[in-house]
Scaffold this motif. Structure first.
Motif, PDB file in Angstrom:
ATOM      1  N   UNK A  33       0.835  -1.208   0.000  1.00  0.00           N
ATOM      2  CA  UNK A  33       0.000   0.000   0.000  1.00  0.00           C
ATOM      3  C   UNK A  33       0.864   1.249   0.000  1.00  0.00           C
ATOM      4  N   UNK A  34       0.196   2.394  -0.107  1.00  0.00           N
ATOM      5  CA  UNK A  34       0.894   3.670  -0.080  1.00  0.00           C
ATOM      6  C   UNK A  34       0.422   4.482   1.118  1.00  0.00           C
ATOM      7  N   UNK A  35       1.258   5.428   1.501  1.00  0.00           N
ATOM      8  CA  UNK A  35       0.921   6.336   2.601  1.00  0.00           C
ATOM      9  C   UNK A  35       1.475   7.708   2.259  1.00  0.00           C
ATOM     10  N   UNK A  36       0.776   8.727   2.693  1.00  0.00           N
ATOM     11  CA  UNK A  36       1.235  10.095   2.516  1.00  0.00           C
ATOM     12  C   UNK A  36       1.585  10.658   3.883  1.00  0.00           C
ATOM     13  N   UNK A  37       2.822  11.141   3.990  1.00  0.00           N
ATOM     14  CA  UNK A  37       3.318  11.705   5.243  1.00  0.00           C
ATOM     15  C   UNK A  37       3.789  13.137   5.022  1.00  0.00           C
ATOM     16  N   UNK A  38       3.606  13.966   6.022  1.00  0.00           N
ATOM     17  CA  UNK A  38       4.170  15.312   6.048  1.00  0.00           C
ATOM     18  C   UNK A  38       5.470  15.250   6.860  1.00  0.00           C
ATOM     19  N   UNK A  39       6.337  16.242   6.705  1.00  0.00           N
ATOM     20  CA  UNK A  39       7.545  16.248   7.526  1.00  0.00           C
ATOM     21  C   UNK A  39       7.207  16.133   9.008  1.00  0.00           C
ATOM     22  N   UNK A  40       8.002  15.370   9.730  1.00  0.00           N
ATOM     23  CA  UNK A  40       7.846  15.084  11.167  1.00  0.00           C
ATOM     24  C   UNK A  40       6.762  14.054  11.466  1.00  0.00           C
ATOM     25  N   UNK A  41       6.138  13.477  10.461  1.00  0.00           N
ATOM     26  CA  UNK A  41       5.171  12.412  10.694  1.00  0.00           C
ATOM     27  C   UNK A  41       5.846  11.061  10.522  1.00  0.00           C
ATOM     28  N   UNK A  42       5.221  10.027  11.100  1.00  0.00           N
ATOM     29  CA  UNK A  42       5.769   8.685  11.013  1.00  0.00           C
ATOM     30  C   UNK A  42       4.664   7.697  10.707  1.00  0.00           C
ATOM     31  N   UNK A  43       5.090   6.494  10.356  1.00  0.00           N
ATOM     32  CA  UNK A  43       4.161   5.406  10.071  1.00  0.00           C
ATOM     33  C   UNK A  43       4.747   4.119  10.619  1.00  0.00           C
ATOM     34  N   UNK A  44       3.880   3.244  11.038  1.00  0.00           N
ATOM     35  CA  UNK A  44       4.301   1.926  11.494  1.00  0.00           C
ATOM     36  C   UNK A  44       4.083   0.957  10.343  1.00  0.00           C
ATOM     37  N   UNK A  45       5.107   0.177  10.022  1.00  0.00           N
ATOM     38  CA  UNK A  45       5.002  -0.798   8.945  1.00  0.00           C
ATOM     39  C   UNK A  45       4.434  -2.098   9.489  1.00  0.00           C
ATOM     40  N   UNK A  46       4.092  -3.002   8.579  1.00  0.00           N
ATOM     41  CA  UNK A  46       3.439  -4.260   8.958  1.00  0.00           C
ATOM     42  C   UNK A  46       4.271  -5.102   9.910  1.00  0.00           C
ATOM     43  N   UNK A  47       5.603  -4.962   9.867  1.00  0.00           N
ATOM     44  CA  UNK A  47       6.474  -5.734  10.759  1.00  0.00           C
ATOM     45  C   UNK A  47       6.752  -4.992  12.069  1.00  0.00           C
ATOM     46  N   UNK A  48       5.990  -3.931  12.343  1.00  0.00           N
ATOM     47  CA  UNK A  48       6.122  -3.088  13.536  1.00  0.00           C
ATOM     48  C   UNK A  48       7.378  -2.221  13.536  1.00  0.00           C
ATOM     49  N   UNK A  49       8.066  -2.130  12.411  1.00  0.00           N
ATOM     50  CA  UNK A  49       9.158  -1.166  12.319  1.00  0.00           C
ATOM     51  C   UNK A  49       8.537   0.213  12.077  1.00  0.00           C
ATOM     52  N   UNK A  50       9.358   1.242  12.195  1.00  0.00           N
ATOM     53  CA  UNK A  50       8.832   2.602  12.107  1.00  0.00           C
ATOM     54  C   UNK A  50       9.538   3.366  11.000  1.00  0.00           C
ATOM     55  N   UNK A  51       8.761   4.133  10.259  1.00  0.00           N
ATOM     56  CA  UNK A  51       9.269   4.962   9.175  1.00  0.00           C
ATOM     57  C   UNK A  51       8.960   6.415   9.523  1.00  0.00           C
ATOM     58  N   UNK A  52       9.995   7.260   9.543  1.00  0.00           N
ATOM     59  CA  UNK A  52       9.836   8.677   9.864  1.00  0.00           C
ATOM     60  C   UNK A  52      10.245   9.529   8.669  1.00  0.00           C
ATOM     61  N   UNK A  53       9.405  10.506   8.346  1.00  0.00           N
ATOM     62  CA  UNK A  53       9.744  11.516   7.344  1.00  0.00           C
ATOM     63  C   UNK A  53      10.322  12.688   8.132  1.00  0.00           C
ATOM     64  N   UNK A  54      11.622  12.877   8.026  1.00  0.00           N
ATOM     65  CA  UNK A  54      12.319  13.878   8.821  1.00  0.00           C
ATOM     66  C   UNK A  54      12.095  15.289   8.267  1.00  0.00           C
ATOM     67  N   UNK A  55      12.516  15.505   7.011  1.00  0.00           N
ATOM     68  CA  UNK A  55      12.392  16.847   6.437  1.00  0.00           C
ATOM     69  C   UNK A  55      12.698  16.837   4.954  1.00  0.00           C
ATOM     70  N   UNK A  56      12.375  17.957   4.317  1.00  0.00           N
ATOM     71  CA  UNK A  56      12.781  18.209   2.938  1.00  0.00           C
ATOM     72  C   UNK A  56      14.223  18.694   2.985  1.00  0.00           C
ATOM     73  N   UNK A  57      15.109  18.012   2.253  1.00  0.00           N
ATOM     74  CA  UNK A  57      16.518  18.435   2.219  1.00  0.00           C
ATOM     75  C   UNK A  57      16.747  19.542   1.210  1.00  0.00           C
ATOM     76  N   UNK A  58      16.114  19.433   0.071  1.00  0.00           N
ATOM     77  CA  UNK A  58      16.300  20.423  -0.982  1.00  0.00           C
ATOM     78  C   UNK A  58      15.368  20.144  -2.138  1.00  0.00           C
ATOM     79  N   UNK A  59      15.057  21.191  -2.900  1.00  0.00           N
ATOM     80  CA  UNK A  59      14.141  21.025  -4.026  1.00  0.00           C
ATOM     81  C   UNK A  59      14.590  21.937  -5.160  1.00  0.00           C
ATOM     82  N   UNK A  60      15.145  21.340  -6.204  1.00  0.00           N
ATOM     83  CA  UNK A  60      15.586  22.100  -7.376  1.00  0.00           C
ATOM     84  C   UNK A  60      14.702  21.777  -8.578  1.00  0.00           C
ATOM     85  N   UNK A  61      13.502  21.222  -8.317  1.00  0.00           N
ATOM     86  CA  UNK A  61      12.611  20.855  -9.423  1.00  0.00           C
ATOM     87  C   UNK A  61      12.127  22.092 -10.165  1.00  0.00           C
ATOM     88  N   UNK A  62      11.943  21.922 -11.441  1.00  0.00           N
ATOM     89  CA  UNK A  62      11.423  22.979 -12.297  1.00  0.00           C
ATOM     90  C   UNK A  62       9.965  23.237 -11.922  1.00  0.00           C
TER      91      UNK A  62
END
Length: 127
Positions: A33-62
């Motif tokens: 499945x997919x999940x949408x996270x904002x900076x500083x949010x986290x998600x628990x995966x099916x194996x009970x591990x944790x995924x954290x979105x820390x921050x945007x490092x940089x954005x040079x996109x057009x």
């Protein structure tokens, strides 16, 4: 009169519903499945591990309203913590360069989309 007030209170209390038991974490991600996270949010995966979105490092996109020679790239800082481990592993995901994915002990976490702005939400797929 006091007895009547007490009985009325008890009758109203009996009509109210008990609070629902706490629901499962809204940010628990099933494999595939997919999940949408904002900076500083986290998600628990099916194996009970944790995924954290820390921050945007940089954005040079057009920008969408500009014609560019190169599409650019954005990077986000992430952290994965195994279920039974005290140490976390930091990693970076890119929008247009590699790596776009991270191997979390057999689970692949892939950056699917990244909004624009100072604190963009990231859409991640977990497989």
């Amino acid at each position: 009169m006091r007895l009547l007030t007490t009985l009325a209170f008890l009758a109203l209390a009996a009509c109210t519903t008990a609070p629902a038991s706490p629901a499962a974490d809204a940010n628990t991600v099933a494999d595939g499945s997919t999940i949408t996270l904002a900076p500083s949010q986290s998600a628990q995966l099916a194996d009970n591990s944790r995924l954290d979105y820390i921050k945007l490092n940089g954005d040079s996109r057009c920008r969408p309203d500009v014609q560019c020679v190169w599409a650019g790239d954005a990077t986000i800082a992430m952290r994965w913590t195994p279920a039974n481990a005290m140490t976390a592993q930091d990693f970076v995901l890119h929008t247009n360069l590699d790596p776009k994915s991270f191997d979390a002990n057999g689970r692949t976490i892939t950056l699917q989309a990244l909004e624009r702005g100072d604190a963009p939400k990231a859409t991640l797929q977990v497989q």
